[in-house]
Design a protein around this motif. Structure first.
Motif, PDB file in Angstrom:
ATOM      1  N   LEU A 208       0.855  -1.178   0.000  1.00 50.80           N
ATOM      2  CA  LEU A 208       0.000   0.000   0.000  1.00 50.80           C
ATOM      3  C   LEU A 208       0.895   1.233   0.000  1.00 50.80           C
ATOM      4  O   LEU A 208       1.670   1.441   0.923  1.00 50.80           O
ATOM      5  CB  LEU A 208      -0.900   0.012   1.242  1.00 50.80           C
ATOM      6  N   ILE A 209       0.803   2.044  -1.045  1.00 45.22           N
ATOM      7  CA  ILE A 209       1.605   3.251  -1.165  1.00 45.22           C
ATOM      8  C   ILE A 209       0.694   4.454  -0.993  1.00 45.22           C
ATOM      9  O   ILE A 209      -0.294   4.605  -1.708  1.00 45.22           O
ATOM     10  CB  ILE A 209       2.328   3.311  -2.523  1.00 45.22           C
ATOM     11  N   VAL A 210       1.016   5.292  -0.025  1.00 45.59           N
ATOM     12  CA  VAL A 210       0.186   6.451   0.292  1.00 45.59           C
ATOM     13  C   VAL A 210       0.958   7.728  -0.041  1.00 45.59           C
ATOM     14  O   VAL A 210       2.037   7.949   0.506  1.00 45.59           O
ATOM     15  CB  VAL A 210      -0.209   6.451   1.778  1.00 45.59           C
ATOM     16  N   PRO A 211       0.432   8.577  -0.928  1.00 46.10           N
ATOM     17  CA  PRO A 211       1.114   9.837  -1.213  1.00 46.10           C
ATOM     18  C   PRO A 211       1.043  10.770   0.005  1.00 46.10           C
ATOM     19  O   PRO A 211      -0.014  10.955   0.594  1.00 46.10           O
ATOM     20  CB  PRO A 211       0.326  10.423  -2.396  1.00 46.10           C
ATOM     21  N   LEU A 212       2.183  11.350   0.383  1.00 39.69           N
ATOM     22  CA  LEU A 212       2.244  12.261   1.523  1.00 39.69           C
ATOM     23  C   LEU A 212       3.033  13.508   1.137  1.00 39.69           C
ATOM     24  O   LEU A 212       3.977  13.429   0.348  1.00 39.69           O
ATOM     25  CB  LEU A 212       2.939  11.597   2.719  1.00 39.69           C
ATOM     26  N   GLU A 238       0.414  -3.131  11.561  1.00 42.06           N
ATOM     27  CA  GLU A 238      -0.470  -3.142  12.730  1.00 42.06           C
ATOM     28  C   GLU A 238      -0.788  -1.718  13.191  1.00 42.06           C
ATOM     29  O   GLU A 238      -1.918  -1.423  13.589  1.00 42.06           O
ATOM     30  CB  GLU A 238       0.194  -3.924  13.867  1.00 42.06           C
ATOM     31  N   ILE A 239       0.208  -0.833  13.129  1.00 41.70           N
ATOM     32  CA  ILE A 239      -0.014   0.552  13.534  1.00 41.70           C
ATOM     33  C   ILE A 239      -1.028   1.219  12.610  1.00 41.70           C
ATOM     34  O   ILE A 239      -1.954   1.902  13.053  1.00 41.70           O
ATOM     35  CB  ILE A 239       1.315   1.327  13.520  1.00 41.70           C
ATOM     36  N   VAL A 240      -0.873   0.997  11.302  1.00 48.10           N
ATOM     37  CA  VAL A 240      -1.792   1.603  10.324  1.00 48.10           C
ATOM     38  C   VAL A 240      -3.200   1.067  10.509  1.00 48.10           C
ATOM     39  O   VAL A 240      -4.182   1.816  10.505  1.00 48.10           O
ATOM     40  CB  VAL A 240      -1.286   1.354   8.899  1.00 48.10           C
ATOM     41  N   MET A 241      -3.346  -0.255  10.682  1.00 43.46           N
ATOM     42  CA  MET A 241      -4.670  -0.853  10.842  1.00 43.46           C
ATOM     43  C   MET A 241      -5.356  -0.336  12.101  1.00 43.46           C
ATOM     44  O   MET A 241      -6.556  -0.040  12.100  1.00 43.46           O
ATOM     45  CB  MET A 241      -4.557  -2.383  10.889  1.00 43.46           C
ATOM     46  N   ALA A 242      -4.615  -0.222  13.195  1.00 44.17           N
ATOM     47  CA  ALA A 242      -5.202   0.280  14.442  1.00 44.17           C
ATOM     48  C   ALA A 242      -5.683   1.716  14.269  1.00 44.17           C
ATOM     49  O   ALA A 242      -6.761   2.100  14.750  1.00 44.17           O
ATOM     50  CB  ALA A 242      -4.177   0.188  15.571  1.00 44.17           C
ATOM     51  N   ALA A 248     -12.393   4.900  11.858  1.00 41.18           N
ATOM     52  CA  ALA A 248     -13.692   4.408  11.397  1.00 41.18           C
ATOM     53  C   ALA A 248     -14.717   4.400  12.532  1.00 41.18           C
ATOM     54  O   ALA A 248     -15.894   4.750  12.328  1.00 41.18           O
ATOM     55  CB  ALA A 248     -13.533   2.997  10.812  1.00 41.18           C
ATOM     56  N   GLU A 249     -14.290   4.038  13.737  1.00 42.40           N
ATOM     57  CA  GLU A 249     -15.209   4.021  14.877  1.00 42.40           C
ATOM     58  C   GLU A 249     -15.680   5.434  15.203  1.00 42.40           C
ATOM     59  O   GLU A 249     -16.854   5.641  15.567  1.00 42.40           O
ATOM     60  CB  GLU A 249     -14.492   3.408  16.106  1.00 42.40           C
TER      61      GLU A 249
END
Length: 252
Positions: A208-212, A238-242, A248-249
């Motif tokens: 997963l590549i995210v432009p920053l 794991e950090i990104v998913m958390a 989302a919550e």
């Protein structure tokens, strides 16, 4: 049992102190002089009482002399020659066992208007930021190329044999014969055309590549370092998913 070595605090003339002749450590006095001129002399030198030999802080003393100071704060300890040598060796060596939290260091250095008197250079900060950038890839903000729709998977051929004579079953005359199979590929509705790419198989990984922007990159790098310093070397995934789950919550 640990104890406090006998010692007293004095202001001592720089000429009354002498470096230990066996000190193997060599420091950059000019860097120390810059710090003294920027911040003033702080802390103290440690000297053996019987000889007034410096057992800790020799280069601070040299920097004070070069900066023009006449006296320096000195902690005078009453120890024998062997203990003085051991303290000198320990003072030089023990600091080498430490290490930096690079992300925290970069954050501190970046937050200063300049690095004058810190012992750090702009080049050091640039190298530090380059090394921290290895965890996250920065790419140009360009639209991603659409992935082709997955090809339909043909059903496996199954031969249905008669139990009595092991001959293939014959199609009932009453059932219409399907001479031409439907072309499923031509009948693709709008929903199917906009369907997301196929989910990767279980156990496989995808990138997963995210432009920053540069500012976002610095902030993300610092946040990841803070999380790892608190929770240990957690995998980046794991950090990104958390973080995504938490966001989302909050939106619900």
């Amino acid at each position: 049992m640990a104890k406090i070595a006998p010692q007293e605090y004095r202001m001592v003339a720089v000429g009354d102190l002498e470096p230990h002749p066996d000190n193997p450590h060599r420091g950059d006095v000019d860097v120390i002089v810059k710090s003294i001129k920027k911040h003033g002399f702080y802390g103290s030198v440690v000297a053996q009482k019987s000889r007034m030999r410096i057992v800790a802080g020799e280069h601070r003393w040299r920097g004070a002399v070069k900066a023009g100071l006449k006296h320096v704060p000195t902690v005078v300890i009453d120890v024998d020659d062997e203990t003085a040598k051991r303290i000198m060796l320990a003072d030089n060596r023990l600091a080498e066992y430490g290490e930096y939290d690079d992300a925290k260091l970069a954050e501190l250095l970046s937050g200063l208007p300049d690095l004058d008197g810190t012992g750090w250079r702009d080049e050091d900060l640039a190298d530090l930021l380059d090394d921290l950038g290895d965890d996250i890839e920065i790419v140009q903000d360009e639209p991603a190329s659409p992935r082709p729709a997955p090809a339909p998977t043909p059903a496996p051929a199954v031969e249905d044999l008669d139990d009595e004579d092991d001959q293939p079953d014959v199609q009932d005359d009453d059932e219409p014969e399907d001479d031409e199979p439907e072309d499923e590929g031509d009948d693709v509705g709008p929903a199917a055309a906009s369907a997301p790419p196929p989910r990767p198989k279980a156990g496989s990984t995808v990138e997963l590549i995210v432009p920053l922007t540069a500012a976002q990159h610095d902030e993300v790098t610092g946040l990841i370092a803070d999380i790892r310093s608190r929770d240990g070397e957690a995998p980046l995934a794991e950090i990104v998913m958390a973080a995504l789950r938490t966001h989302a919550e909050r939106q619900r």
